[in-house]
Every structure is written in structure tokens, then in C-alpha cells.
Design a protein around this motif. Sequence first.
Motif, PDB file in Angstrom:
ATOM      1  N   MET A  51       0.717  -1.111   0.010  1.00  0.00           N
ATOM      2  CA  MET A  51       0.082   0.023  -0.131  1.00  0.00           C
ATOM      3  C   MET A  51       0.878   1.071  -0.007  1.00  0.00           C
ATOM      4  O   MET A  51       2.209   1.024   0.456  1.00  0.00           O
ATOM      5  CB  MET A  51      -0.886  -0.004   1.191  1.00  0.00           C
ATOM      6  N   LYS A  73      -6.324  -5.445 -11.218  1.00  0.00           N
ATOM      7  CA  LYS A  73      -7.456  -5.320 -12.135  1.00  0.00           C
ATOM      8  C   LYS A  73      -7.715  -6.185 -13.086  1.00  0.00           C
ATOM      9  O   LYS A  73      -8.418  -7.054 -13.622  1.00  0.00           O
ATOM     10  CB  LYS A  73      -8.071  -3.881 -12.421  1.00  0.00           C
ATOM     11  N   CYS A 111      -1.282   6.191 -11.415  1.00  0.00           N
ATOM     12  CA  CYS A 111      -2.126   6.457 -10.059  1.00  0.00           C
ATOM     13  C   CYS A 111      -1.674   5.872  -8.922  1.00  0.00           C
ATOM     14  O   CYS A 111      -1.233   6.075  -7.975  1.00  0.00           O
ATOM     15  CB  CYS A 111      -3.469   5.987 -10.416  1.00  0.00           C
ATOM     16  N   CYS A 112      -1.475   4.337  -9.033  1.00  0.00           N
ATOM     17  CA  CYS A 112      -0.718   3.589  -8.275  1.00  0.00           C
ATOM     18  C   CYS A 112      -0.525   2.113  -8.529  1.00  0.00           C
ATOM     19  O   CYS A 112      -1.026   1.570  -9.383  1.00  0.00           O
ATOM     20  CB  CYS A 112      -1.609   3.574  -6.685  1.00  0.00           C
ATOM     21  N   CYS A 144      -3.262   3.828 -15.150  1.00  0.00           N
ATOM     22  CA  CYS A 144      -3.583   3.167 -13.713  1.00  0.00           C
ATOM     23  C   CYS A 144      -1.901   3.239 -13.352  1.00  0.00           C
ATOM     24  O   CYS A 144      -1.867   3.625 -11.956  1.00  0.00           O
ATOM     25  CB  CYS A 144      -3.703   1.978 -13.917  1.00  0.00           C
ATOM     26  N   SER A 155      -1.000  -0.698  -7.394  1.00  0.00           N
ATOM     27  CA  SER A 155      -1.998  -1.960  -7.077  1.00  0.00           C
ATOM     28  C   SER A 155      -3.048  -2.068  -8.243  1.00  0.00           C
ATOM     29  O   SER A 155      -3.993  -2.996  -8.234  1.00  0.00           O
ATOM     30  CB  SER A 155      -2.627  -1.716  -5.947  1.00  0.00           C
ATOM     31  N   CYS A 156      -3.150  -1.097  -9.133  1.00  0.00           N
ATOM     32  CA  CYS A 156      -4.102  -1.181 -10.113  1.00  0.00           C
ATOM     33  C   CYS A 156      -4.381  -2.283 -10.928  1.00  0.00           C
ATOM     34  O   CYS A 156      -5.176  -2.508 -11.395  1.00  0.00           O
ATOM     35  CB  CYS A 156      -4.260   0.182 -10.878  1.00  0.00           C
TER      36      CYS A 156
END
Lengths: 719, 74
Positions: free
Chosen positions: A234, A719, A712-713, A709, A715-716
Motif C-alpha cells: 500500500m 484489476k 495512479c498507483c 493506472c 495496485s491497479c
Amino acid sequence: MIKNIALAGNPNSGKTTLFNALTGSKQYVGNWPGVTVEKKIGTARVGNKTVNIVDLPGIYSLATYSMEELVAREYLESDEPDLILNIVDATNIERNLFFTLQLIESGKPVVIALNMIDAVESSGGSIDTALMSELLGVPVYPVSASKNKGIDALLEAITNDKNPDISTVNFYSKNVLSAIESIETVLSIDKSPRLHAINYIEDGEKKLEGHEISKQTAGMLEDMVQKLTKSVGMDRDMIISDEKYKFITGVVDKCVTKNNMYHKTTMTEKIDRVVTNRILAIPIFLGVVLIMFSVAFGSFGSFIKGHFEFLINDVIIEGIANFLTSIHVSDWAYSLVVDGILGGVGSVLSFLPEIAILFLLLSILEDSGYMARAAFITDRMLRKFGLSGRSFIPMIIGFGCTVPALMATRTLENEKDRRLTMIITPFMSCGARLPVYALFTAAFFVQNQSLVIFSIYILGIVIAILSGLILKRFVTGDTVSGFLMELPEYRFPTLKNLWRHTWERIKGFIVKAGTILVAASIVIWFLQSFNLNLKMVSDSSESIFGNIGKLIAPVFIPLGFGEWKVAVSLLTGFVAKEAVVGTLSILYGAGEAAASGAVDITAALSQVFTPLSAYSFMTFTLLYMPCVAAFATMRREMNSWKWTLIAVCYQTAVAWIVSFLVYQIGGLMVKGIITADMIIAALAVLIVVLSLIAYFKPSKRKKNKCASCGACCNSCDRK
Amino acid sequence: MTLSDVKPGEKCKILCIDKTNIIRKRLIDMGLTTGTEIYVRKYAPFGDPIEITVRGYELSLRKFEASLIQVCLS
Ligand SMILES: Nc1nc2c(ncn2[C@@H]2O[C@H](COP(=O)(O)OP(=O)(O)OP(=O)(O)O)[C@@H](O)[C@H]2O)c(=O)[nH]1
Ligand SMILES: [Mg+2]
């Protein structure tokens, strides 16, 4: 020794209700987040001890955004509070406890008041406070602030106890804790090491304020954080909050018997299914506004008012006048009391019933939880006009009084949004303007009294919103601000609250009539009875007022009311808007008329006004600069003379232009004979056209979506 | 997909929140952390803002803010 106790907690958790219960004060309570915007201090007595209790605006976390939140944080972080009494809303425990953990972590002694326990219990739930206290490491007392339950026990406990133990409970999971601890060691800051370590994880060096670290240490720390983010998966600024929420979920699972809160939410859910329904929401919203005004100004309001007026005019004023005659006071004293004070104040007071009804209805609105929904429903529409749904709450409060409405703009996060909202809020017709409309509609629109008053209120709303359109490019520009707002649960307004709110406002109105208006009436009486040589004149047009009035009256000729007496009454409206009625009454001899049982002031007015110019006058009264109290508040809240002056000049200019249009267009439309319906129809068309234009105008705003993504971060890609 | 693409009545889980916007911190503090479940309750009459249920309370936010939140349906 505990001296200062700060009440802290999430918005709408019942801090002010508890504050009122503890200190016996009457601060404002309402069912939406952001009611309290200022720090308030009161005292509570326990036995022979006195403690200061400080009520604060609600905050969601110690990281703050809007002005009123900053007020709360600054106080909590100062050295003043000896104890923080954290109010936790038991019906919304998960999010409330997040702030609790932050408070505990900040190292100040914390006691939890678990509020609204009545709501939990009535839905059949329960909370194990003893276990909760153990898990959190701070005392927990169940209370119900509005039902006055558990408050004595709470007060007893917090004032008698030695400082409660500072928490030693750990909220974090093993690897996060070990990372925090090793960062603590590397930083080696003496004062609140834990807090600094956590701040470092969340925000890096910039939060270390004044603690220098060497390049080498910095590198080491960054490595540690890197390792931590990897292992948790995270981002660094989310880890700590997420851990807190995880801990809270554990606490809630253990302490709260849940099944039941269900019931409560379904009630709110059911209401919302109708009230914020996509199709029904707007009609319902308009219906609410319509009902509000038709109750206040419709037959119910005038029924009560008729009796009340009789009491004021035929009983009180006449009685005093007879008494004065019977004791043979001199002419000037009789004139001062009967024409001045009684004429001025009495005519304002006779509108009390309508105002009281309006205040009562406003209180119902504020207590029920509808305010936040109204903001939710209108946000999109208002945004087209440069405002935000949040602007809507100050606007509603403005129906009561402009001063608290201006204060309520503090909850707007964006400074420019806030400024714009402050400029347009005075267009919402406050209670003090009501006597003016009531007087004129009684004289000129007997048939359609409530309809005409309603149209004035609507006109105010329309002008306010259109002003947004005009002003937004000068004031706000094209900024995008957020609309994060909690929608509270509906609550049935308690009689106690309703009574208290309505009474407080009525009392304010009466006190104002008894102080400012009495003083103003005396001054007005003096200014219209004497000339510049301080000789009493028989013809008031030679008086000081007469001279001033004749000077400015020409300005109002194009608006249809060029008589000096009318011009002067508008000047006195700056002291308080009710004074417009007071002045007119004095100048047209209402006191004398009421005392002698002759025809009242309406007869005198119909010599001077036509229905059209009366409407134009009401329009002007609605829109021109607010009273001195609102002016001063605006100056303080805007913290700028420039903007305050721009605001009042704008308001007065708008007043002149709109009244001009009303009078001239009205005059053209039907020479002399105009019906209120036509004005309303024209206004309606205007509203529709303008909102259609506004609605279909393409928005030029760019959406800065997070483009890919990866940007953005990390962990995307899961998906 | 982002939260603004989720239809009323659907549930989703948060993946991440845009890092460049200051609103991020606020959202996190209000309980919108990675993995949190969100129920999209409804859209306002003009399609914006939207109302969600998160951690047991109702929150309204604009589509713009919702578009900063990456989610997957659950
Ligand atoms: N059922 C119930 N309702 C309560 C209780 N205490 C407060 N309320 C209601 O909760 C709402 C919010 O109360 P306030 O005292 O204004 O809350 P606050 O924390 O001061 O709110 P802000 O000033 O906005 O931060 C009001 O509608 C109160 O009537 C309680 O013990 N039980
Ligand atoms: Mg409050």
C-alpha cells in the motif's frame, strides 16, 4: 487539576448537544455536519469545582481542510485543553473511532463519551463499553446527550478522576509496529516520538518540523519506508490510516452487537428512496419550500396575526396612550412615546406570529436531516451557477438571519466559493425583512398576500443564483472544488429542540425590537421632529430627516417611490431591516392612528404607493445592502474591506436595477393595472429560460482523471 | 474502472486513489482505504453527485471525486 475540557469529535456526533447539557448553554444544534463553526466556551459546576468546557467544530481527522476545522485542530493541538472529551456517535462508530485513535495517539488524556446510545438501544443493539474501554485503553462512558442520560456520571468521572492513564495500547499490526519502532529509534526525537515516526511514514520529511536529519539518516529512513510499503502493498500515506481502520474493525466486531443498527438505517433508507429519488427529489424540494411559505403566510399565519395585531394596537398601544393622556404628559413626551417608540416598535412586533411560524418550520427542516439532502440534490444545479451544494445550507439559514448564514459559509473548503456564497447569501430574505412585505402586501395585495410574499422570496433565490452566474468569473474562476459530505440519518425533531430553536430566534427578534429598534425609533422620532436648529417643527419635511430625504429621494423616482419619507426609511434599514417599517410608521403617524383607533398606516401608504411601486419597493428592500450587523459579519468573515465593499455595492446596484426593471416593465405592460400573477409568470419564464441556457451550456472544465493506472498507483494492475 | 463508472445498486472494492489530488488524504481519513467495500446507493437527480455507503455511513461525493478512485466490482 483539570481546568479546560475540550469537546472533540466528528461532525454531527452531538458535541454541541452535550455542551449544552453540561453547561446549560443554548448553542445551536442541527442535524447536518458543520453546524458549529466557532470555538465556544462554557462552564460546568461539579460540587464545588468549576471546569471550562470548550465546544469545537467537528472534524474527521487531525488533517484539516476548511476554516472551521482548522479552528478545532489548533485548539486541540495547543496546550490549553487538560482533557479531551471525545464524543463518539455510537450509531456510526467505525468512522468516529478513527479520529479517536488519532486523538489517543496525540498523547493528550482522552475520555470517550459514547453518544446517542439511546438510538442504538432503541433499535435493540448494545455496545460493551467496558470491553471497548479496555481495548482502546481509555475510559468510555455511554451517554445520550439529547435525552440527558449518563451526563452526571460522565461529569463526575472526568472531574474527580486523576488524569486518566495515557494509552499504551498498540493499534498496529506486527510488521507496521516494528517499522514504526525502528523509525522512532533512528529519528530519536524526545517529545512524542511515536507521533513523529508516524508522521514521517505518512508524509516524509516535511512533517518533521524543525527536526533536522542528516542525508545519511534520511536515506536510511526512506529505505525503511520503502520496505514497509512493499511488505504491506500500500502507499505510504495510506498504511497508517488503513491500519487504524483495521484495528477499529476488530474493536467493533468485539464490542458491538450489530444486527440491529440495521433497523435504523432502513428508516433513513426508506425516506431517502423517496426524498432523494431522481425524479421525485426536485418536486419534493420545491414542495417543501412552498409548504413552508404557504403555512407561514397563508391563512393560518394571517389568522394568528389578526389576533396578535389586535392585542398590540388596540390593547397595548391604545392603553398606554390613554394612560399618558390621563396623567397629562407634555405634548413632546406623548409624541415621543406614542408616535416614536410605540409606532415604530409596535408595528414591527405585530409581525411576530408569521416570523415565529417561519422560524419553527426552519427548525424542523434543520433538525430532520433534510438540509444535507437538499445540498445533495441541488449541488449539480448550483454548480452551473458557480456555487456548490454546500452553499445551499447557508442560503437556507439566511431565511432566518443573514448573520449566522454568513458564519455557516465557513464549511466551504474553497476560499473563493466561500466568498461568492457570502456575496449572494444576503439576497435570501431574512426574517427582519418580513415585516416590510407583510406591511405592503396587507396594504396593496390583500387578495394575494401570501402569493406575493412567496414571489419575493423566490425572487431573492433567483437573484442569488443568477448572481453566481455573473460573479463566478470574477470571484471563483473555474476552480473545481469537492463536495464530500456526510448524509446524516434522519431524526425525528424533538419538541425540546424545536421549542428551543424557535424560541431563541423569537427572543432575538423581540430583544432587537426592544433595544435597537427602540433606540432607532427615538432617534428617528427626533430627526423627524426637529430641524437643524434643534427647533421642533410641525411639518416633518422641514426636519433634519426631511432635508436628508429630499436630497436622496430623486434616486428612487425611477423606481416608483421618490417620496422623501420612503427614501429615509431605506436609510434607516441599514440599522436593522425592520426599521424600514418602524420609520414609515413614525413618519406616516401609525402610533397616533392606532391610539386613536383611526385607520392605520396602510391608508397613508396608499396615498404614496401604487401596487406596482409597492412591489418595486419590496424588491428593493429585499435586495439592497444588508443591515449593519450582517455588514460587520461579512467584513470579519471575508477579512477584506475590498470584498465587503464590492459585495454591498453589488447588492445595492442589483437592488436598484431589479426594482427599476420591475417598475418600468410593470408600468409598460399594463398601464397602472398590474396583477401579481403576471409578475410571477414573467419571473417563471425567466427562470426557465436562464436555467435552460445554463444547463445546456457546455462545461469547459477539463477532467483531470488519473490517466493511466500506472500513474495512479501500483495496485491497479491487479484489476 | 473508477467509482464514477459504477452503477447505482452495485458494490465495489477500492483499489487505489489518485495521488495528485489533495482530496486523497481526506478520502483515506474518512475510511476509503484500499480494499474497502463501497456500495453505490444512488445518483442525485442530475446524475451528480453520487451517494455511497462506506463503513456503515452515507457519503456523497461528486463524480469528479469518484473518478479519482479506482475500483473493481465485487
Ligand atoms: N438520538 C439522539 N440524537 C442526538 C443525541 N445527541 C445529539 N443528537 C442529535 O444529533 C444531531 C447533531 O447534534 P449536534 O450537537 O449539533 O452535533 P455536533 O457534534 O455539535 O455537530 P457539528 O457542530 O456539526 O460538528 C442533532 O440533530 C441532535 O439532536 C443523542 O444522544 N441521541
Ligand atoms: Mg456543534
